[in-house]
Enzyme design. Structure first.
Site, PDB file in Angstrom:
ATOM      1  CD1 TRP A  51      -2.669   1.650   0.563  1.00 30.20           C
ATOM      2  CD2 TRP A  51      -1.888   1.925   2.640  1.00 30.20           C
ATOM      3  NE1 TRP A  51      -3.336   2.717   1.127  1.00 30.20           N
ATOM      4  CE2 TRP A  51      -2.876   2.909   2.401  1.00 30.20           C
ATOM      5  CE3 TRP A  51      -1.263   1.901   3.880  1.00 30.20           C
ATOM      6  CZ2 TRP A  51      -3.241   3.858   3.355  1.00 30.20           C
ATOM      7  CZ3 TRP A  51      -1.622   2.835   4.830  1.00 30.20           C
ATOM      8  CH2 TRP A  51      -2.594   3.797   4.562  1.00 30.20           C
ATOM      9  CG  ASP A  89      -1.498  -2.067   7.994  1.00 32.28           C
ATOM     10  OD1 ASP A  89      -2.522  -1.987   8.695  1.00 32.28           O
ATOM     11  OD2 ASP A  89      -1.313  -1.386   6.973  1.00 32.28           O
ATOM     12  CE  LYS A  93     -10.232  -0.424   3.914  1.00 31.18           C
ATOM     13  NZ  LYS A  93      -9.303   0.655   4.319  1.00 31.18           N
TER      14      LYS A  93
END
Length: 401
Positions: A134, A215, A250
Site C-alpha cells: 500500500w 498492519d 472496513k
C-alpha cells in the site's frame, strides 16, 4: 519577502489511489466502473450502513451526550475491544497487561504513531516494506524521517509470493530495521503467507533482531475474525515485542469516522505503561485526541452481545460476497475468451486482486471502457457486482489482445 514564500513550491502529484476515484466521479459516462478505491460496496454499488451501526446511532442519539474532548488514548472500551480482536479474549498478552493500545485516526494514523514512536523515542531510522505494498506505507515512513527499503514479495511470472527471495531480503536487513508486514489480505496483491511461511518469517525476524509492525486493516475479510489474526497471535505467543496497526474502517463500514488503533506489545506491564505514556505524547503532538463518535458506535456494538453477533453476521456477508465476485470474475473471463487464465483471482484473499495489467492496459480500460483501477494493476473486487461483471470481463479481455 513573504509574498515570495511559496513562489517556487512544486505541485505534488495526485494521490495514485484517491486521485483515480476523483477521475471516476468526473467521468460523465453512464457505463463506468470504479475498481480503484479500497472500500466495500454492495451489489447496488453503494457503501453500506450496517444494521448494527444504525442501531448504535439510534442509541447514541437518544443518549443525547455532549460532544466534549475525550482522553488522548481514546475510548477505553474501544482500546480493550481492539486487543480482544487481535489476541483473543483470554490471551496472556491481555491478562498480563503487557500490551497498550491507543485509538488512532484509522489504520493510517496508527502507522504514523508507530513511525513517530520508533523514530523519535527509540531512534529508528530504517524501514522496509513489501514490493509492492500500500503506497501510503512508504510515504508515511519517508515523511517521518526513515530511509525506506523494500523486500521482494510478488513473483509476477508465477503470480505467487516470491518467498525465497523475500526471506533473503529480510535476512539482509540491518538489525533494528522496522519491517512492515500485512497480517492478512495483502494490499495490493491479495496473496497471504501460509502458516509455515509465517513461522519461517518470524524466526528470521527474531534471529536478525528486527522490529515488526503488523498492519491489519482488513480483519474479518479473509476467513474470519480469529483466523485473520492468526499471524498476530503467532507473534504474541513468541514473546517478542512488536506493534500492530488495526482499523474498523472496513469491518464496520465507517471509513469517514477514522477509527483505528495502535497496539504495542511489550515484555511486561511496566514496560507497556511507559510505552503508553510515550505514544500518548506522539498523539498529543499530532492531533491532540481522537474522534469520539465513531468510537462510540464501535464500543456500543462490541459491548452488546446481541449486536456483536449481528455484526459478525454482517461482516461474514461482506466477506462472502467478495468471495462470490472472485469466482464470478474467473468464470466471466473464461466465457469472454480471455487469453489468460484468471482463476488466480480465486486463490487471492481479501478485497484486492493484483491483475498483472500494465499501466498502459489500465489507461486503456479507463479511456475506452470507463473502468478505473490503480496504475499498478490492483483492482478492488468489492467494486464488482452481477450487473457489471460481464462488462468488466469483456473489457479486461479486450485490453489483453
Amino acid at each position: 519577502m513573504t509574498d515570495k514564500l511559496f513562489e517556487k513550491i512544486p505541485a505534488a502529484p495526485e494521490d495514485p489511489i484517491l486521485g483515480v476515484g476523483q477521475q471516476f466521479k468526473a467521468d460523465p459516462r453512464a457505463e463506468k466502473v470504479n475498481l480503484s478505491v479500497g472500500v466495500y460496496q454492495t451489489e447496488e454499488g453503494k457503501i453500506p450502513v450496517l444494521n448494527v451501526v444504525r442501531e448504535a446511532e439510534t442509541r447514541l442519539y437518544k443518549a443525547n451526550k455532549p460532544h466534549g474532548y475525550g482522553p488522548i488514548s481514546g475510548n477505553p472500551d474501544v482500546d480493550h475491544y481492539i486487543q480482544e480482536l487481535l489476541f483473543g479474549k483470554d490471551s496472556e498478552v491481555i491478562t498480563s497487561k503487557r500490551a497498550c493500545t491507543v485509538q488512532s485516526l484509522g489504520g493510517t494514523g496508527a502507522i504514523k504513531l508507530a513511525a513517530d514512536l520508533l523514530h523519535v523515542v527509540l531512534g529508528k531510522n530504517k524501514a522496509a516494506t513489501s514490493a509492492p505494498t500500500w503506497g501510503n506505507h512508504n510515504t508515511i515512513f519517508k515523511q517521518a524521517g526513515y530511509e525506506v527499503s523494500h523486500y521482494r514479495y510478488y513473483n509476477k511470472e508465477a503470480g505467487t509470493i516470491d518467498f525465497d527471495h523475500l526471506i533473503g531480503d529480510i535476512r539482509a536487513l540491518e538489525s533494528g530495521t522496522v519491517v512492515v508486514l500485512h497480517a492478512c489480505c495483502h494490499n495490493p496483491t491479495g496473496l497471504d503467507f501460509s502458516e509455515e511461511q509465517w513461522k519461517t518469517l518470524l524466526d528470521v525476524i527474531v534471529e536478525r533482531g528486527l522490529t515488526p509492525l503488523l498492519d491489519i486493516a482488513y480483519q474479518g475479510f479473509d476467513k474470519g475474525l480469529d483466523e485473520d489474526a492468526s499471524s498476530i497471535r503467532l507473534f504474541a505467543k513468541a514473546g517478542i515485542s512488536f506493534l500492530v496497526s488495526s482499523s474498523f474502517s472496513k469491518s464496520f463500514s465507517l471509513y469517514g469516522e477514522r477509527i483505528g488503533g495502535l497496539t504495542v506489545v511489550t515484555q511486561n506491564a511496566d514496560e507497556a505503561a511507559r510505552v503508553l505514556s510515550q505514544v500518548k505524547q506522539m498523539a498529543r503532538a499530532n492531533y491532540s485526541n481522537p474522534p469520539l463518535y465513531g468510537a462510540a458506535l464501535v464500543a456500543t456494538v462490541l459491548g452488546d452481545p446481541k449486536l456483536r453477533a449481528e455484526w459478525e453476521q454482517e461482516l461474514a456477508a461482506m466477506r462472502n460476497r467478495i468471495r462470490e465476485m472472485r469466482e464470478l470474475l474467473a468464470e466471466a473471463m473464461k466465457k469472454a475468451g480471455s487469453p489468460r487464465d484468471f482463476s488466480f483471482v480465486t486463490k487471492q484473499d481479501g478485497m484486492f486482486s493484483f491483475t498483472g495489467f500494465t499501466p498502459e492496459q489500465i489507461e486503456r480500460l479507463k479511456k475506452d471502457y470507463g473502468i478505473y483501477a490503480v496504475a499498478n494493476g490492483r483492482i478492488c473486487i468489492a467494486g464488482l457486482n452481477h450487473k457489471n461483471i460481464e462488462y468488466v470481463a469483456k473489457a479486461f479481455t479486450a485490453v489483453q489482445k
